[in-house]
Write a protein that holds these residues in place. Structure first.
Motif, PDB file in Angstrom:
ATOM      1  N   VAL A  60      58.214  99.569 222.106  1.00 24.47           N
ATOM      2  CA  VAL A  60      57.877  99.473 220.685  1.00 24.47           C
ATOM      3  C   VAL A  60      59.159  99.264 219.884  1.00 24.47           C
ATOM      4  N   VAL A  61      59.145  98.216 219.063  1.00 25.50           N
ATOM      5  CA  VAL A  61      60.268  97.847 218.207  1.00 25.50           C
ATOM      6  C   VAL A  61      59.761  97.870 216.764  1.00 25.50           C
ATOM      7  N   HIS A  94      65.283  99.122 215.493  1.00 24.94           N
ATOM      8  CA  HIS A  94      65.083 100.385 216.199  1.00 24.94           C
ATOM      9  C   HIS A  94      64.012 100.258 217.295  1.00 24.94           C
ATOM     10  N   LEU A  95      64.162 101.107 218.315  1.00 29.15           N
ATOM     11  CA  LEU A  95      63.180 101.246 219.393  1.00 29.15           C
ATOM     12  C   LEU A  95      62.509 102.608 219.255  1.00 29.15           C
ATOM     13  N   VAL A 146      51.258 106.182 216.988  1.00 29.16           N
ATOM     14  CA  VAL A 146      51.303 105.070 216.029  1.00 29.16           C
ATOM     15  C   VAL A 146      50.155 104.117 216.347  1.00 29.16           C
ATOM     16  N   GLU A 147      49.226 103.998 215.427  1.00 33.08           N
ATOM     17  CA  GLU A 147      48.058 103.140 215.633  1.00 33.08           C
ATOM     18  C   GLU A 147      48.314 101.687 215.254  1.00 33.08           C
ATOM     19  N   GLU A 148      49.231 101.450 214.317  1.00 33.36           N
ATOM     20  CA  GLU A 148      49.454 100.117 213.764  1.00 33.36           C
ATOM     21  C   GLU A 148      50.429  99.301 214.603  1.00 33.36           C
ATOM     22  N   LEU A 149      50.155  99.141 215.878  1.00 30.03           N
ATOM     23  CA  LEU A 149      51.016  98.370 216.761  1.00 30.03           C
ATOM     24  C   LEU A 149      50.485  96.952 216.928  1.00 30.03           C
ATOM     25  N   LEU A 150      51.368  95.973 216.801  1.00 31.71           N
ATOM     26  CA  LEU A 150      51.016  94.578 217.037  1.00 31.71           C
ATOM     27  C   LEU A 150      51.594  94.184 218.389  1.00 31.71           C
ATOM     28  N   LEU A 151      50.739  94.099 219.395  1.00 29.09           N
ATOM     29  CA  LEU A 151      51.183  93.798 220.752  1.00 29.09           C
ATOM     30  C   LEU A 151      51.228  92.307 221.002  1.00 29.09           C
ATOM     31  N   VAL A 189      55.242  95.540 217.995  1.00 30.44           N
ATOM     32  CA  VAL A 189      55.969  95.757 216.751  1.00 30.44           C
ATOM     33  C   VAL A 189      55.203  96.797 215.939  1.00 30.44           C
ATOM     34  N   ALA A 190      55.952  97.761 215.426  1.00 27.28           N
ATOM     35  CA  ALA A 190      55.387  98.811 214.579  1.00 27.28           C
ATOM     36  C   ALA A 190      55.971  98.685 213.177  1.00 27.28           C
TER      37      ALA A 190
END
Length: 180
Positions: free
Chosen positions: A54-55, A61-62, A101-106, A136-137
């Motif tokens: 996750v970036v 940041h990671l 974190v729910e708002e992840l764009l994979l 991406v978060a």
């Protein structure tokens, strides 16, 4: 489509970024062709897992987890569950569950493969054939520590904790994909 068939299609369709990654892809495909149980934890010679680095949106940041069983800072990931139908689904579910974190764009395509020796819960030593994705978060995402972690936190990419250096290729692959 079953997880096994989906994993095979994903790996066959993936364009590896290097000869070393191409060789690993062939090993993964060989495992899947030889073992109908290759996506199950019970496949003792080795089995597929999926993980997500996750970036944050600004790529500075990671988000990493201090893994409870392994005792190191790592990307989020784990084993498929019976309802999972794709490696991307596994990677996304694990990242959301373990990070909070729910708002992840994979990104739908893998970015990296890695085989590592591990002892799974109450099982003999085996290998994880990990298929790695990037997500991406939002920059303001607030992580939550899960029961599988000692800690979850954001790390500056220039200063992420990796004393063994084995995450460097993963981070490089993720940044290349995101900036590509």
């Amino acid at each position: 489509m079953t997880l096994h068939d989906s994993a095979l299609a994903t790996l066959r369709g993936w364009e590896p970024p290097s000869h070393a990654q191409a060789a690993l892809r062939e090993a993964y495909v060989g495992l899947l062709l030889a073992r109908p149980d290759a996506c199950l934890r019970s496949c003792v010679p080795g089995h597929l897992t999926a993980s997500t680095l996750v970036v944050n949106r600004s790529h500075s940041h990671l988000l990493l987890t201090h893994h409870g069983m392994i005792g190191r800072w790592l990307q989020f990931g784990g084993h498929p569950e019976p309802a999972d139908t794709s490696l991307l689904e596994v990677a996304g579910r694990e990242a959301r569950e373990e990070s909070g974190v729910e708002e992840l764009l994979l990104d739908a395509d893998p970015i990296h493969l890695d085989v590592h020796a591990v002892t799974c819960r109450n099982s003999p030593p085996t290998r994880h054939f990990d298929v790695r994705f990037v997500a991406v978060a939002p920059d303001d995402a607030v992580p939550v520590v899960s029961s599988e972690s000692h800690d979850v936190r954001w790390w500056p990419i220039a200063d992420f904790p990796d004393p063994l250096g084995d995450m460097a290729d993963l981070v490089s692959a993720a940044l290349h994909r995101l900036k590509g």
